[in-house]
Design an enzyme around this catalytic site. Sequence first.
Site, mmCIF file in Angstrom:
data_model
loop_
_atom_site.group_PDB
_atom_site.id
_atom_site.type_symbol
_atom_site.label_atom_id
_atom_site.label_comp_id
_atom_site.label_asym_id
_atom_site.label_seq_id
_atom_site.Cartn_x
_atom_site.Cartn_y
_atom_site.Cartn_z
ATOM 1 N N CYS A 4 0.836 -1.201 0.000
ATOM 2 C CA CYS A 4 0.000 0.000 0.000
ATOM 3 C C CYS A 4 0.875 1.258 0.000
ATOM 4 C CB CYS A 4 -0.917 -0.023 1.225
ATOM 5 S SG CYS A 4 -1.764 1.533 1.507
ATOM 6 N N ASP A 30 -0.847 16.550 -1.076
ATOM 7 C CA ASP A 30 -1.092 15.727 -2.254
ATOM 8 C C ASP A 30 -0.032 16.062 -3.306
ATOM 9 O OD1 ASP A 30 -3.839 14.135 -3.466
ATOM 10 O OD2 ASP A 30 -2.325 14.815 -4.892
ATOM 11 N N THR A 95 -7.946 5.810 -6.379
ATOM 12 C CA THR A 95 -6.727 5.221 -6.950
ATOM 13 C C THR A 95 -5.802 4.643 -5.885
ATOM 14 O OG1 THR A 95 -5.576 7.342 -6.927
ATOM 15 C CG2 THR A 95 -6.756 6.755 -8.955
ATOM 16 N N HIS A 100 -8.558 7.647 2.736
ATOM 17 C CA HIS A 100 -7.980 8.986 2.852
ATOM 18 C C HIS A 100 -9.036 10.033 2.559
ATOM 19 C CE1 HIS A 100 -7.390 7.583 -1.289
ATOM 20 N NE2 HIS A 100 -7.529 8.831 -1.672
HETATM 21 P P1 5GP Z 1 -7.807 9.074 -4.776
HETATM 22 O O1 5GP Z 1 -7.755 9.244 -6.278
HETATM 23 O O2 5GP Z 1 -7.529 7.629 -4.402
HETATM 24 O O3 5GP Z 1 -8.987 9.641 -4.109
HETATM 25 O O4 5GP Z 1 -6.606 9.951 -4.231
HETATM 26 C C1 5GP Z 1 -5.282 9.545 -4.237
HETATM 27 C C2 5GP Z 1 -4.456 10.797 -4.167
HETATM 28 O O5 5GP Z 1 -3.127 10.417 -3.853
HETATM 29 C C3 5GP Z 1 -4.394 11.562 -5.500
HETATM 30 O O6 5GP Z 1 -4.917 12.873 -5.309
HETATM 31 C C4 5GP Z 1 -2.905 11.571 -5.844
HETATM 32 O O7 5GP Z 1 -2.467 12.793 -6.402
HETATM 33 C C5 5GP Z 1 -2.245 11.277 -4.508
HETATM 34 N N1 5GP Z 1 -0.968 10.597 -4.615
HETATM 35 C C6 5GP Z 1 -0.676 9.534 -5.415
HETATM 36 N N2 5GP Z 1 0.589 9.130 -5.210
HETATM 37 C C7 5GP Z 1 1.108 9.954 -4.258
HETATM 38 C C8 5GP Z 1 2.392 10.042 -3.626
HETATM 39 O O8 5GP Z 1 3.317 9.277 -3.889
HETATM 40 N N3 5GP Z 1 2.546 11.028 -2.708
HETATM 41 C C9 5GP Z 1 1.549 11.902 -2.389
HETATM 42 N N4 5GP Z 1 1.829 12.835 -1.476
HETATM 43 N N5 5GP Z 1 0.330 11.850 -2.951
HETATM 44 C C10 5GP Z 1 0.115 10.887 -3.879
HETATM 45 ZN ZN ZN Z 2 -2.289 1.286 3.723
#
Ligand code: 5GP
Ligand code: ZN
Length: 114
Positions: A4, A30, A95, A100
């Site tokens: 993860c 982010d 993603t 979160h």
């Molecule tokens: P989801 O699309 O799952 O709601 O949000 C995942 C978020 O994680 C996205 O906004 C993406 O930009 C962020 N994210 C993905 N990989 C990384 C990372 O390696 N570091 C940080 N700080 N954010 C990440």
């Molecule tokens: Zn986790």
Amino acid sequence: MSDCLFCKILAGEIPSSKVYEDEKVVGFKDIQPQAKEHYLFIHREHTANVNEISENSPEQLADIFQGISKFTKSNELEKNGFRVVTNLGPHGCQTVFHTHFHVLGGEQLRGFGS
Ligand code: 5GP
Ligand code: ZN
């Protein structure tokens, strides 16, 4: 969870810009901000999404929102306003499968009707 991304961030295996930390919750920037300020708040305990955490560990939801509350009171976010968003599954465009909450602000956001 070993595969993860956010557990790896918690373990320090992947760098992040932390903005908030307590014994249960971490907030960090982010990597692809969708507003002038865009943070992610997570629990140190792994769950996959908001429904899993609600069903199995509702107290962890309170931990996360208390962290968001402390953080947004410590700067201008509460005064100016902010948005909290969580995504679940493909239609929600989730993603990363570690629960979160996106905290968005630092500028005027669009309302859902505009
Ligand atoms: P989801 O699309 O799952 O709601 O949000 C995942 C978020 O994680 C996205 O906004 C993406 O930009 C962020 N994210 C993905 N990989 C990384 C990372 O390696 N570091 C940080 N700080 N954010 C990440
Ligand atoms: Zn986790």
